[in-house]
Design a protein around this motif. Sequence first.
Motif, PDB file in Angstrom:
ATOM      1  N   HIS A 170       3.845  13.844  17.935  1.00  0.00           N
ATOM      2  CA  HIS A 170       3.935  13.021  19.144  1.00  0.00           C
ATOM      3  C   HIS A 170       3.935  13.895  20.390  1.00  0.00           C
ATOM      4  O   HIS A 170       3.269  13.578  21.385  1.00  0.00           O
ATOM      5  CB  HIS A 170       5.210  12.174  19.094  1.00  0.00           C
ATOM      6  N   THR A 171       4.670  14.995  20.351  1.00  0.00           N
ATOM      7  CA  THR A 171       4.735  15.901  21.499  1.00  0.00           C
ATOM      8  C   THR A 171       3.352  16.431  21.843  1.00  0.00           C
ATOM      9  O   THR A 171       2.956  16.467  23.017  1.00  0.00           O
ATOM     10  CB  THR A 171       5.692  17.061  21.209  1.00  0.00           C
ATOM     11  N   TYR A 172       2.601  16.815  20.815  1.00  0.00           N
ATOM     12  CA  TYR A 172       1.256  17.331  21.053  1.00  0.00           C
ATOM     13  C   TYR A 172       0.338  16.234  21.600  1.00  0.00           C
ATOM     14  O   TYR A 172      -0.412  16.455  22.554  1.00  0.00           O
ATOM     15  CB  TYR A 172       0.670  17.905  19.760  1.00  0.00           C
ATOM     16  N   SER A 173       0.416  15.041  21.042  1.00  0.00           N
ATOM     17  CA  SER A 173      -0.433  13.940  21.502  1.00  0.00           C
ATOM     18  C   SER A 173      -0.164  13.614  22.963  1.00  0.00           C
ATOM     19  O   SER A 173      -1.097  13.340  23.736  1.00  0.00           O
ATOM     20  CB  SER A 173      -0.202  12.700  20.637  1.00  0.00           C
ATOM     21  N   GLU A 174       1.092  13.657  23.360  1.00  0.00           N
ATOM     22  CA  GLU A 174       1.452  13.310  24.743  1.00  0.00           C
ATOM     23  C   GLU A 174       0.919  14.311  25.759  1.00  0.00           C
ATOM     24  O   GLU A 174       0.861  14.012  26.956  1.00  0.00           O
ATOM     25  CB  GLU A 174       2.978  13.201  24.862  1.00  0.00           C
ATOM     26  N   MET A 175       0.490  15.477  25.312  1.00  0.00           N
ATOM     27  CA  MET A 175      -0.070  16.475  26.218  1.00  0.00           C
ATOM     28  C   MET A 175      -1.461  16.073  26.702  1.00  0.00           C
ATOM     29  O   MET A 175      -1.951  16.598  27.705  1.00  0.00           O
ATOM     30  CB  MET A 175      -0.130  17.838  25.523  1.00  0.00           C
ATOM     31  N   GLY A 176      -2.115  15.152  25.995  1.00  0.00           N
ATOM     32  CA  GLY A 176      -3.415  14.641  26.424  1.00  0.00           C
ATOM     33  C   GLY A 176      -4.574  15.582  26.200  1.00  0.00           C
ATOM     34  O   GLY A 176      -5.613  15.462  26.859  1.00  0.00           O
ATOM     35  N   ARG A 177      -4.444  16.502  25.265  1.00  0.00           N
ATOM     36  CA  ARG A 177      -5.502  17.490  25.019  1.00  0.00           C
ATOM     37  C   ARG A 177      -6.175  17.307  23.669  1.00  0.00           C
ATOM     38  O   ARG A 177      -6.964  18.158  23.247  1.00  0.00           O
ATOM     39  CB  ARG A 177      -4.920  18.905  25.099  1.00  0.00           C
ATOM     40  N   VAL A 181       0.845  -1.194   0.000  1.00  0.00           N
ATOM     41  CA  VAL A 181       0.000   0.000   0.000  1.00  0.00           C
ATOM     42  C   VAL A 181       0.878   1.240   0.000  1.00  0.00           C
ATOM     43  O   VAL A 181       1.779   1.372   0.829  1.00  0.00           O
ATOM     44  CB  VAL A 181      -0.933   0.018   1.229  1.00  0.00           C
ATOM     45  N   LYS A 182       0.602   2.134  -0.939  1.00  0.00           N
ATOM     46  CA  LYS A 182       1.204   3.460  -0.910  1.00  0.00           C
ATOM     47  C   LYS A 182       0.396   4.293   0.070  1.00  0.00           C
ATOM     48  O   LYS A 182      -0.798   4.531  -0.133  1.00  0.00           O
ATOM     49  CB  LYS A 182       1.168   4.104  -2.299  1.00  0.00           C
ATOM     50  N   ILE A 183       1.016   4.691   1.172  1.00  0.00           N
ATOM     51  CA  ILE A 183       0.297   5.358   2.256  1.00  0.00           C
ATOM     52  C   ILE A 183       0.110   6.844   1.922  1.00  0.00           C
ATOM     53  O   ILE A 183       1.066   7.548   1.633  1.00  0.00           O
ATOM     54  CB  ILE A 183       1.053   5.207   3.591  1.00  0.00           C
ATOM     55  N   HIS A 184      -1.148   7.275   1.965  1.00  0.00           N
ATOM     56  CA  HIS A 184      -1.444   8.695   1.794  1.00  0.00           C
ATOM     57  C   HIS A 184      -1.532   9.410   3.135  1.00  0.00           C
ATOM     58  O   HIS A 184      -1.248  10.598   3.231  1.00  0.00           O
ATOM     59  CB  HIS A 184      -2.746   8.876   1.015  1.00  0.00           C
ATOM     60  N   ALA A 185      -1.964   8.686   4.168  1.00  0.00           N
ATOM     61  CA  ALA A 185      -2.085   9.311   5.488  1.00  0.00           C
ATOM     62  C   ALA A 185      -2.043   8.246   6.570  1.00  0.00           C
ATOM     63  O   ALA A 185      -2.406   7.091   6.348  1.00  0.00           O
ATOM     64  CB  ALA A 185      -3.374  10.118   5.586  1.00  0.00           C
ATOM     65  N   SER A 186      -1.595   8.658   7.737  1.00  0.00           N
ATOM     66  CA  SER A 186      -1.589   7.814   8.930  1.00  0.00           C
ATOM     67  C   SER A 186      -2.167   8.657  10.070  1.00  0.00           C
ATOM     68  O   SER A 186      -2.688   9.746   9.833  1.00  0.00           O
ATOM     69  CB  SER A 186      -0.167   7.346   9.252  1.00  0.00           C
ATOM     70  N   SER A 187      -2.113   8.161  11.298  1.00  0.00           N
ATOM     71  CA  SER A 187      -2.574   8.970  12.425  1.00  0.00           C
ATOM     72  C   SER A 187      -1.806   8.583  13.683  1.00  0.00           C
ATOM     73  O   SER A 187      -1.097   7.573  13.712  1.00  0.00           O
ATOM     74  CB  SER A 187      -4.084   8.823  12.644  1.00  0.00           C
ATOM     75  N   ILE A 188      -1.979   9.391  14.711  1.00  0.00           N
ATOM     76  CA  ILE A 188      -1.316   9.146  15.986  1.00  0.00           C
ATOM     77  C   ILE A 188      -2.270   8.398  16.913  1.00  0.00           C
ATOM     78  O   ILE A 188      -3.428   8.781  17.072  1.00  0.00           O
ATOM     79  CB  ILE A 188      -0.921  10.472  16.677  1.00  0.00           C
ATOM     80  N   ASN A 189      -1.781   7.328  17.515  1.00  0.00           N
ATOM     81  CA  ASN A 189      -2.476   6.649  18.595  1.00  0.00           C
ATOM     82  C   ASN A 189      -1.529   6.617  19.795  1.00  0.00           C
ATOM     83  O   ASN A 189      -0.310   6.467  19.619  1.00  0.00           O
ATOM     84  CB  ASN A 189      -2.853   5.224  18.184  1.00  0.00           C
ATOM     85  N   PRO A 190      -2.052   6.747  21.012  1.00  0.00           N
ATOM     86  CA  PRO A 190      -1.166   6.750  22.176  1.00  0.00           C
ATOM     87  C   PRO A 190      -0.228   5.560  22.240  1.00  0.00           C
ATOM     88  O   PRO A 190       0.897   5.686  22.730  1.00  0.00           O
ATOM     89  CB  PRO A 190      -2.149   6.764  23.354  1.00  0.00           C
ATOM     90  N   VAL A 191      -0.650   4.403  21.720  1.00  0.00           N
ATOM     91  CA  VAL A 191       0.231   3.240  21.753  1.00  0.00           C
ATOM     92  C   VAL A 191       1.525   3.497  20.982  1.00  0.00           C
ATOM     93  O   VAL A 191       2.582   2.955  21.326  1.00  0.00           O
ATOM     94  CB  VAL A 191      -0.499   1.983  21.216  1.00  0.00           C
ATOM     95  N   ASP A 192       1.460   4.354  19.955  1.00  0.00           N
ATOM     96  CA  ASP A 192       2.654   4.640  19.152  1.00  0.00           C
ATOM     97  C   ASP A 192       3.740   5.299  19.990  1.00  0.00           C
ATOM     98  O   ASP A 192       4.903   4.898  19.957  1.00  0.00           O
ATOM     99  CB  ASP A 192       2.304   5.539  17.961  1.00  0.00           C
ATOM    100  N   TRP A 193       3.344   6.355  20.742  1.00  0.00           N
ATOM    101  CA  TRP A 193       4.382   7.031  21.532  1.00  0.00           C
ATOM    102  C   TRP A 193       4.709   6.291  22.823  1.00  0.00           C
ATOM    103  O   TRP A 193       5.798   6.467  23.380  1.00  0.00           O
ATOM    104  CB  TRP A 193       4.078   8.500  21.764  1.00  0.00           C
ATOM    105  N   LYS A 194       3.807   5.433  23.284  1.00  0.00           N
ATOM    106  CA  LYS A 194       4.166   4.588  24.428  1.00  0.00           C
ATOM    107  C   LYS A 194       5.246   3.583  24.025  1.00  0.00           C
ATOM    108  O   LYS A 194       6.161   3.290  24.801  1.00  0.00           O
ATOM    109  CB  LYS A 194       2.928   3.879  24.967  1.00  0.00           C
ATOM    110  N   ILE A 195       5.128   3.045  22.817  1.00  0.00           N
ATOM    111  CA  ILE A 195       6.190   2.167  22.312  1.00  0.00           C
ATOM    112  C   ILE A 195       7.489   2.958  22.156  1.00  0.00           C
ATOM    113  O   ILE A 195       8.560   2.504  22.574  1.00  0.00           O
ATOM    114  CB  ILE A 195       5.773   1.530  20.972  1.00  0.00           C
ATOM    115  N   ARG A 196       7.393   4.145  21.561  1.00  0.00           N
ATOM    116  CA  ARG A 196       8.594   4.976  21.374  1.00  0.00           C
ATOM    117  C   ARG A 196       9.273   5.301  22.696  1.00  0.00           C
ATOM    118  O   ARG A 196      10.507   5.306  22.800  1.00  0.00           O
ATOM    119  CB  ARG A 196       8.196   6.281  20.679  1.00  0.00           C
ATOM    120  N   GLN A 197       8.489   5.538  23.733  1.00  0.00           N
ATOM    121  CA  GLN A 197       9.055   5.845  25.051  1.00  0.00           C
ATOM    122  C   GLN A 197       9.731   4.634  25.688  1.00  0.00           C
ATOM    123  O   GLN A 197      10.510   4.781  26.621  1.00  0.00           O
ATOM    124  CB  GLN A 197       7.948   6.340  25.987  1.00  0.00           C
ATOM    125  N   GLY A 198       9.402   3.429  25.203  1.00  0.00           N
ATOM    126  CA  GLY A 198       9.954   2.218  25.786  1.00  0.00           C
ATOM    127  C   GLY A 198       9.074   1.608  26.860  1.00  0.00           C
ATOM    128  O   GLY A 198       9.498   0.679  27.562  1.00  0.00           O
TER     129      GLY A 198
END
Length: 323
Positions: free
Chosen positions: A297-304, A32-49
Amino acid sequence: MKAIVIDQYGSPDVLRYQDIPTPTIKPDQVLVKIHASSINPVDWKIRQGLLQPLSGYNFPKVLGCDLSGEVVEVGEKATSWRVGDQVYTFVNPLFGGAYAEYVAVSATNLSYKPQNMTYTEAAGVPVAGLTALQGLLDLGQLRPGQRVLINGASGGVGTFAVQIATAMNAEVTGVCGTANVEIVKRLGAHTVIDYTQEDFTQQEIQYDIIFDAVGKQSFFNCEKVLKPDGIYISTLPTVDNMGATLQTLFFSNQKCKLVLAQPSRRDLDALRDLIETGKVKTIIDRTYSLSDLAEAHTYSEMGRTVGKIVITVNEGLQTINID
């Protein structure tokens, strides 16, 4: 292809925009050629370790799970798809791959993108929409006329849950902050509780289903506002909720259940039907380009976040207005 890669766990600073090889598909996959994705909290929780025992220690990693895009290559066993098909789905967050220009996807987990949505709008649907749909319908066994409370009604999962429950002719109460009361009303909630002014767990009203879309409460906090055979559903597997799930499995008519969305063509088709009939839409808070993922990711982590944060891989894609 361009992708966002991490070579270690850490802050948003570990996200790097770089060239990596385009995936090679297996016989039962499509590219699939990706046109768009989105942020889910699980993404940055994985990134944080925070999920290292599950996500492992092999680097580099490409994160991201939601996607909408176009089929550009079809495996020899993926006979139900054609090059040019417009699709949406999500991939396993632990393996990721959607923060990129291309991704290999199992042919059985895809669905056609809703015709009345842009790629940007469609990319916000899969994880959040399936979490809401599978939580309410599969776990909650939602029926018309039931009284449903959605905690976190203005978030990604919550906005879909309010709309799906309303579409099922439930009596919907949404819980959110002061600034988002009107948005939740416009999504169809019959009653909206401002959690800064009122604690829904102290009400006298009882609900058939309490869907905690943000994991801010526990089953034990909600017991007295659940009907005797009511169901509490949470998106967060806390120790309390996992214990309550086991306890209520055997010893209570009230039930505690945990929802973890699974990619399903049937359920993506059901969401598409709701979307194409005008009963469900994506609420988009902000849109970022792939190269600005660290800021997203920074904006998502703010929880707003109100609704979804979407990542565009191709420029010039339109989004809807939350009004």
